[in-house]
Design an enzyme around this catalytic site. Structure first.
Site, PDB file in Angstrom:
ATOM      1  N   PRO A 190      45.576  45.942  45.914  1.00 11.73           N
ATOM      2  CA  PRO A 190      45.968  45.034  44.829  1.00 11.73           C
ATOM      3  C   PRO A 190      45.227  43.707  44.933  1.00 11.73           C
ATOM      4  O   PRO A 190      44.721  43.336  45.995  1.00 11.73           O
ATOM      5  CB  PRO A 190      47.472  44.833  45.066  1.00 11.73           C
ATOM      6  N   CYS A 215      40.981  41.128  29.437  1.00  8.08           N
ATOM      7  CA  CYS A 215      39.642  41.583  29.058  1.00  8.08           C
ATOM      8  C   CYS A 215      39.594  41.956  27.587  1.00  8.08           C
ATOM      9  O   CYS A 215      38.523  41.954  26.976  1.00  8.08           O
ATOM     10  CB  CYS A 215      39.216  42.749  29.924  1.00  8.08           C
ATOM     11  N   GLU A 241      36.361  49.473  34.522  1.00  5.66           N
ATOM     12  CA  GLU A 241      36.794  48.721  33.340  1.00  5.66           C
ATOM     13  C   GLU A 241      36.450  47.274  33.616  1.00  5.66           C
ATOM     14  O   GLU A 241      37.111  46.606  34.417  1.00  5.66           O
ATOM     15  CB  GLU A 241      38.299  48.926  33.119  1.00  5.66           C
ATOM     16  N   SER A 294      35.561  42.040  37.025  1.00  4.49           N
ATOM     17  CA  SER A 294      34.356  41.475  36.428  1.00  4.49           C
ATOM     18  C   SER A 294      33.191  42.460  36.483  1.00  4.49           C
ATOM     19  O   SER A 294      33.100  43.318  37.371  1.00  4.49           O
ATOM     20  CB  SER A 294      33.966  40.184  37.151  1.00  4.49           C
ATOM     21  N   GLU A 344      32.940  35.263  28.930  1.00  7.27           N
ATOM     22  CA  GLU A 344      34.348  35.572  28.756  1.00  7.27           C
ATOM     23  C   GLU A 344      35.177  34.330  29.091  1.00  7.27           C
ATOM     24  O   GLU A 344      35.052  33.760  30.173  1.00  7.27           O
ATOM     25  CB  GLU A 344      34.728  36.734  29.672  1.00  7.27           C
TER      26      GLU A 344
END
Length: 486
Positions: free
Chosen positions: A184, A293, A259, A238, A390
């Site tokens: 995690p 995202c 992802e 990222s 982003e």
């Protein structure tokens, strides 16, 4: 932190979970998890080492054959029971999430509902893994095509959706018959730990899921990825880190699901329902404090309606309450850390320096906590960093266009291709956008698209593979062909 919060956090394990046991880190060291709204330490937990990572892989490898041969209905029942437990403990999960990540409590409850649905969806898919059988074209043999679990899988999950990103990976892997090791995020590990405690209560056998928390992802991940017994790597985060992990996975020819980053365009055409577009904009931008995202990053609005659109979203943003996510009526919680605040501030400052106007917000807020005002920036010009990078914060940046071709060119002018949003009443135009926009997902007249029954993923630098939907379980299955003589 009040008494209720303290009592709940004390229930969250602070050790590693390996081979069905809660164990201390081999080094005995710990790291602190902090509430971004106050900066206070809320729990100190085990700081796993490289050796701990290999211990977790040992456990997953040892459990793999038994779990793969477990009846699909048994795997399904465990996932279904896990879903039920998540529903029973939804308020506890949501509060833990808000305390470690910062999002408003109501949104945390929404994530618990969304994240839990992956358990229910893949509990249903576990019993539907199929193959095929038939005569070959020459008539000389019969073909059997079957599916087998890929094998031990390693997951690196992000901090922004600490439950949903765990369930979105763990559920299909378990449904397919794969054992897993989960690392995690350092910033938000507590939700995943508490969810693991629920998995144990649901009857999950020892070694099937292993959790290694650590202040350093790379020191744990490197040896696991390099081990030839690992067969699958999944990462959400990222693009920069994703490239590094893909390179590391290449030596072992690992199956990978990535992802990665997004730079979502939000197109508003001149014929759009403005009320719906504004509602969609608020959801697509400010859900999860903009730290998603899938968050709309570039609002590309037709020049004929740009002023009215800006006026309406500015009014809505001015009314948003900022504060600790546990407080009533809060719409915008803290950003995850100081770096996130600095990034938002940098992008807004650059846009303003290039001629953009700030209609509301535009400043960090004094501490304690890492807060940045919800912000609207209009008149953003080409070349501004805010159109390329982003944002990952509560900043809505507006640029304009004059023709459909201009809108498409602006939308596709990015290395990323995760999701796009389009608002128009013209159905033919909507279909053209489906074909022309270079993204793996699209919302047509909606501002939130994620659903466990749908395939989630992007194109270009936004990643490879899909999570969720009918496609999600196939990321954890390998296809085997067998020929039998007639």
């Amino acid at each position: 932190m009040n008494e209720r919060e303290s009592e709940l956090l004390a229930k969250v394990e602070n050790r590693l979970f390996i081979g069905g046991q809660w164990v201390a880190s081999s080094s005995g060291s710990r790291f602190d998890v902090r509430d971004p709204a106050t900066g206070d330490v809320i729990r100190s937990i085990a700081d796993g080492t490289a050796d701990d990572g290999i211990r977790a892989l040992d456990a997953a490898v040892s459990a793999q054959d038994d779990w793969a041969s477990t009846a699909p209905r048994t795997r399904s029942d465990i996932l279904r029971r896990a879903w039920e437990l998540v529903q029973e403990h939804k308020e506890e999960l949501a509060l833990i999430m808000t305390l470690e990540m910062g999002k408003p409590y109501a949104e945390s409850l929404g994530e618990v509902s969304y994240g839990g649905e992956f358990l229910r969806w893949f509990s249903e898919e576990a019993v539907r893994i199929t193959g095929r059988y038939g005569l070959n074209p020459e008539g000389t043999g019969r073909m059997i095509v079957s599916q087998r679990p890929v094998g031990p899988s390693f997951f690196i999950t992000p901090w922004n959706f600490p439950l949903a990103m765990a369930t979105r990976k763990i559920a299909p892997a378990l449904a397919a018959g794969c054992t897993v090791i989960v690392k995690p995020a350092q910033l938000t590990p507590l939700t995943t730990i508490y969810f693991t405690q629920l998995l144990v209560e649901a009857g999950l056998p020892a070694g099937v899921v292993n959790i290694v928390t650590s202040a350093s992802s790379s020191k744990v991940a490197g040896p696991i990825i390099a081990d030839p017994r690992l067969r699958k790597l999944s990462f959400t985060g990222s693009t920069e880190v994703g490239r590094t992990l893909i390179a590391q996975a290449a030596d072992g020819i690992l199956r990978v699901s990535m992802e990665l980053g997004g730079n979502a365009p939000f197109l508003v055409f001149e014929d759009a329902d403005l009320d719906a577009a504004v509602d969609g904009a608020m959801a697509a931008k400010f859900r999860n404090i903009g730290e998603a995202c899938t968050a709309a990053n570039r609002f590309i609005v037709h020049e004929s309606i740009a002023d009215e659109f800006t006026k309406r979203v500015t009014e809505r943003v001015k009314a948003m309450k900022v504060g600790r996510g546990t407080d009533d009526g809060v719409a915008i919680g803290p950003l995850i850390n100081d770096d996130a605040v600095a990034k938002a501030e940098e992008l807004v400052t650059d846009a303003a320096a290039r001629g953009a106007s700030i209609t509301v917000g535009g400043h960090r807020l004094d501490g304690p906590g890492t807060f940045y005002e919800p912000t609207v920036v209009t008149g953003v010009t080409p070349g501004s960093s805010i159109l390329k990078e982003e944002i990952f914060g509560p900043v809505l940046a507006i640029a304009t266009f004059s023709t459909e071709d201009d809108a498409v060119a602006l939308a596709n002018d990015t290395e990323f291709g995760l999701v796009s949003y389009v608002f128009t009443h013209d159905l033919a135009r909507g279909h053209r956008m489906i074909d022309r926009l270079e993204t793996g997902m699209m919302g047509l007249n909606v501002g939130v698209i994620s659903n466990p029954a749908a395939p989630f993923g992007g194109v270009k630098q936004s990643g490879v593979g899909r999570e969720g939907g009918l496609e999600g379980i196939h990321e954890y299955l390998s296809t085997k062909y067998t020929l039998l003589p007639v």
